[in-house]
Design an enzyme around this catalytic site. Structure first.
Site, PDB file in Angstrom:
ATOM      1  N   HIS A 377       0.836  -1.197   0.000  1.00 49.22           N
ATOM      2  CA  HIS A 377       0.000   0.000   0.000  1.00 49.22           C
ATOM      3  C   HIS A 377       0.876   1.255   0.000  1.00 49.22           C
ATOM      4  O   HIS A 377       1.926   1.292   0.639  1.00 49.22           O
ATOM      5  CB  HIS A 377      -0.916   0.012   1.237  1.00 49.22           C
ATOM      6  CG  HIS A 377      -2.150  -0.820   1.066  1.00 49.22           C
ATOM      7  ND1 HIS A 377      -3.367  -0.284   0.767  1.00 49.22           N
ATOM      8  CD2 HIS A 377      -2.335  -2.159   1.149  1.00 49.22           C
ATOM      9  CE1 HIS A 377      -4.269  -1.256   0.667  1.00 49.22           C
ATOM     10  NE2 HIS A 377      -3.663  -2.401   0.901  1.00 49.22           N
ATOM     11  N   PRO A 378       0.436   2.292  -0.699  1.00 48.39           N
ATOM     12  CA  PRO A 378       1.234   3.528  -0.745  1.00 48.39           C
ATOM     13  C   PRO A 378       1.021   4.382   0.505  1.00 48.39           C
ATOM     14  O   PRO A 378       0.021   4.242   1.214  1.00 48.39           O
ATOM     15  CB  PRO A 378       0.663   4.239  -1.969  1.00 48.39           C
ATOM     16  CG  PRO A 378      -0.775   3.801  -2.010  1.00 48.39           C
ATOM     17  CD  PRO A 378      -0.768   2.369  -1.533  1.00 48.39           C
ATOM     18  N   SER A 394      -6.386   3.515  -5.691  1.00 52.85           N
ATOM     19  CA  SER A 394      -5.800   4.344  -4.649  1.00 52.85           C
ATOM     20  C   SER A 394      -5.897   5.826  -5.005  1.00 52.85           C
ATOM     21  O   SER A 394      -6.150   6.673  -4.140  1.00 52.85           O
ATOM     22  CB  SER A 394      -4.337   3.958  -4.427  1.00 52.85           C
ATOM     23  OG  SER A 394      -4.233   2.684  -3.838  1.00 52.85           O
ATOM     24  N   GLU A 397      -9.453   6.883  -4.289  1.00 53.86           N
ATOM     25  CA  GLU A 397      -9.748   6.884  -2.859  1.00 53.86           C
ATOM     26  C   GLU A 397      -9.114   8.082  -2.169  1.00 53.86           C
ATOM     27  O   GLU A 397      -9.763   8.763  -1.363  1.00 53.86           O
ATOM     28  CB  GLU A 397      -9.262   5.573  -2.234  1.00 53.86           C
ATOM     29  CG  GLU A 397     -10.099   4.361  -2.656  1.00 53.86           C
ATOM     30  CD  GLU A 397      -9.358   3.042  -2.520  1.00 53.86           C
ATOM     31  OE1 GLU A 397      -9.968   2.004  -2.869  1.00 53.86           O
ATOM     32  OE2 GLU A 397      -8.186   3.043  -2.091  1.00 53.86           O
ATOM     33  N   GLN A 398      -7.854   8.361  -2.467  1.00 50.74           N
ATOM     34  CA  GLN A 398      -7.184   9.490  -1.816  1.00 50.74           C
ATOM     35  C   GLN A 398      -7.788  10.815  -2.260  1.00 50.74           C
ATOM     36  O   GLN A 398      -7.958  11.727  -1.450  1.00 50.74           O
ATOM     37  CB  GLN A 398      -5.684   9.445  -2.094  1.00 50.74           C
ATOM     38  CG  GLN A 398      -4.999   8.234  -1.465  1.00 50.74           C
ATOM     39  CD  GLN A 398      -3.499   8.431  -1.244  1.00 50.74           C
ATOM     40  OE1 GLN A 398      -3.012   9.558  -1.204  1.00 50.74           O
ATOM     41  NE2 GLN A 398      -2.775   7.328  -1.071  1.00 50.74           N
ATOM     42  N   ALA A 432      -8.980   3.187   5.612  1.00 52.07           N
ATOM     43  CA  ALA A 432      -9.995   3.243   4.554  1.00 52.07           C
ATOM     44  C   ALA A 432     -10.444   4.691   4.423  1.00 52.07           C
ATOM     45  O   ALA A 432     -11.322   5.157   5.146  1.00 52.07           O
ATOM     46  CB  ALA A 432     -11.172   2.342   4.898  1.00 52.07           C
ATOM     47  N   VAL A 433      -9.790   5.416   3.514  1.00 47.94           N
ATOM     48  CA  VAL A 433     -10.008   6.866   3.443  1.00 47.94           C
ATOM     49  C   VAL A 433     -11.449   7.205   3.083  1.00 47.94           C
ATOM     50  O   VAL A 433     -11.952   8.280   3.421  1.00 47.94           O
ATOM     51  CB  VAL A 433      -9.038   7.517   2.439  1.00 47.94           C
ATOM     52  CG1 VAL A 433      -7.607   7.404   2.932  1.00 47.94           C
ATOM     53  CG2 VAL A 433      -9.172   6.917   1.053  1.00 47.94           C
TER      54      VAL A 433
END
Length: 478
Positions: A377-378, A394, A397-398, A432-433
């Site tokens: 994961h980053p 990702s 999500e971010q 979990a953003v």
């Protein structure tokens, strides 16, 4: 769907989930709160009898509770009970129900011996579905013999009624029945199921077959079973309670279907039909009640809720399954490969179903393999994000949490926390953003950085599973 490799032998064919917690809105016509479906089983003249070429007499569903078959003999008492259904019970039910949409489950050989009754069914506009060739047990019948009987039932039904049946119900069926019926007949529905209060689609014989489930509880057959109704009042009370419960669910926005099963020789008796008359009047006194044939229900469901297109996870080969779900746990296709080898079935053909098997593989893995998933994961708002080297998931999500639009001070704070956290635990901070915003993420970051490694490892794994769940919900459009 491609089949590049064979499916594992571990596939489990039963669906123990169905519609789950949130069944679909049936959208019954005119906003009805409940669909009431009445079945009249017409079996008289199609039951076991040496006159019909059978080895013994009938022993099922009669006033003779605990009856046994008489091998090689006719059973006068049993025959006369069935004859009552044809001679008297049918006409009593016909007088009561002739103005109501009804589905007849007609045994083909019984219909062939009932010209006046068939004519009356047609005058009333009742749907005549097939109830098989003969009213006999099929559980030990060889597959090819059962297939031949299904074909002959369709042929004879067509000759007797003037049209092929659009619905099928064997009743005393084998494990092959539904598949054979789907293969041999172009049926709008098959009713050999008791699994739901709503129609549902099932993948049978390589095609999507609509199932309109039947009932054994709201059924007068319990007048002829040891643990059943012994008076009309009990029958009426049970039907009222069934109706009231489903009607209330319909008022709450979850309309259902009530099936009622009748037999001419059982409820057609005068001491029982009065209860049926009372309960039908009770149902009709309510607003928003749709009395319908099973054919009407099937056609409505097919129009409002067609079968979902596309491959089902439990039917995918390993390569296709891994391609579809290998990225759900970040850069860890081995999880999808392991899940594919588990005992998948229709109950896993959903977001939560796939998540369940993926999570099982992840949880069962040794710590070093789970650590590799964490390190894949980053960092949040880290260098990979700035270099636009995140996966599409990702990135989305971010961005959804506003982490792609940080101020200089916010970016500096995230960078410092990332470095401190990674140095302490050996894996990046994972959350979990989509369940959070910038403020709650920062708050969780500062709180969790104080954990010991075991606690934080467990929390990071839980967050990975939650991220996977959210990604799967997106994939399935849930």
């Amino acid at each position: 769907m491609t089949l590049l490799s064979p499916l594992p032998a571990t596939r489990y064919p039963r669906d123990l989930t169905g519609y789950g917690e949130t069944p679909p809105d049936a959208r019954w016509p005119n906003g009805a709160k409940i669909a009431v479906q009445i079945v009249v089983n017409y079996e008289e003249g199609g039951e076991n009898n040496v006159l019909h070429g059978d080895a013994a007499s009938e022993a099922f569903l009669s006033e003779i509770v605990g009856a046994a078959q008489w091998a090689g003999q006719r059973h006068w008492n049993m025959e006369s009970i069935y004859e009552y259904g044809a001679r008297a019970g049918f006409w009593r039910l016909h007088r009561l129900l002739k103005d109501i949409p009804v589905t007849v489950y007609g045994v083909a050989t019984a219909l062939a011996r009932a010209p006046e009754q068939v004519a009356a069914m047609k005058r009333a506009g009742w749907e005549i579905a097939s109830h098989g060739l003969k009213w006999v047990e099929h559980k030990d019948m060889p597959e090819e013999e059962e297939r031949a009987q299904i074909r002959e039932a369709i042929r004879l039904h067509t000759l007797v009624t003037g049209a092929p049946p659009r619905g099928w119900y064997t009743g005393r069926c084998s494990m092959n029945t539904v598949r054979l019926a789907a293969e041999e007949g172009d049926f709008a529905y098959i009713a050999d199921s008791y699994a739901d209060d709503l129609p549902y689609w099932s993948r049978v014989a390589g095609k999507d077959q609509l199932i309109v489930p039947y009932t054994l509880d709201a059924n007068d057959m319990r007048f002829a079973s040891p643990q059943g109704f012994n008076s009309g009042d009990q029958f009426e009370s049970y039907l009222r309670d069934s109706f009231d419960t489903l009607y209330e669910e319909g008022q709450e926005g979850a309309p259902k279907m009530l099936s009622i099963g009748l037999h001419c020789r059982l409820v057609g008796r005068p001491g029982r039909v009065a209860a049926l008359k009372r309960v039908l009047a009770y149902m009709a006194s309510h607003d928003g009640v749709w009395f319908a044939t099973r054919e009407q229900i099937a056609d409505h469901w097919a129009a409002q809720h067609p079968a979902k297109a596309g491959p089902r996870p439990s039917e995918m080969d390993r390569a296709s399954f891994t391609e579809a779900f290998g990225g759900v746990f970040e850069h860890s296709p081995w999880i999808a490969e392991g899940a594919h080898a588990l005992q998948l079935g229709p109950t896993h053909d959903s977001a939560l179903g796939v998540h369940s098997v993926l999570a099982r593989v992840f949880r069962d893995a040794p710590d070093e393999k789970r650590l590799a998933v964490l390190t894949a994961h980053p960092d949040l708002a880290g260098k990979l994000a700035q270099a636009k080297r995140l996966t599409a998931e990702s990135t989305s999500e971010q961005a959804g949490a506003g982490l792609d639009a940080l101020t200089d001070d916010e970016r500096a704070a995230f960078t410092e926390l990332n470095e401190t956290y990674t140095a302490k635990f050996g894996f990046p901070f994972i959350i979990a953003v989509r369940d959070n915003d910038k403020a709650s993420i920062m708050q969780a970051f500062r709180r969790r950085i104080e954990n010991d490694r075991a606690t934080e490892f467990a929390e990071a794994c839980r967050q990975v599973e939650r991220i996977a769940e959210l990604r799967l919900l997106d994939k399935f459009g849930a």
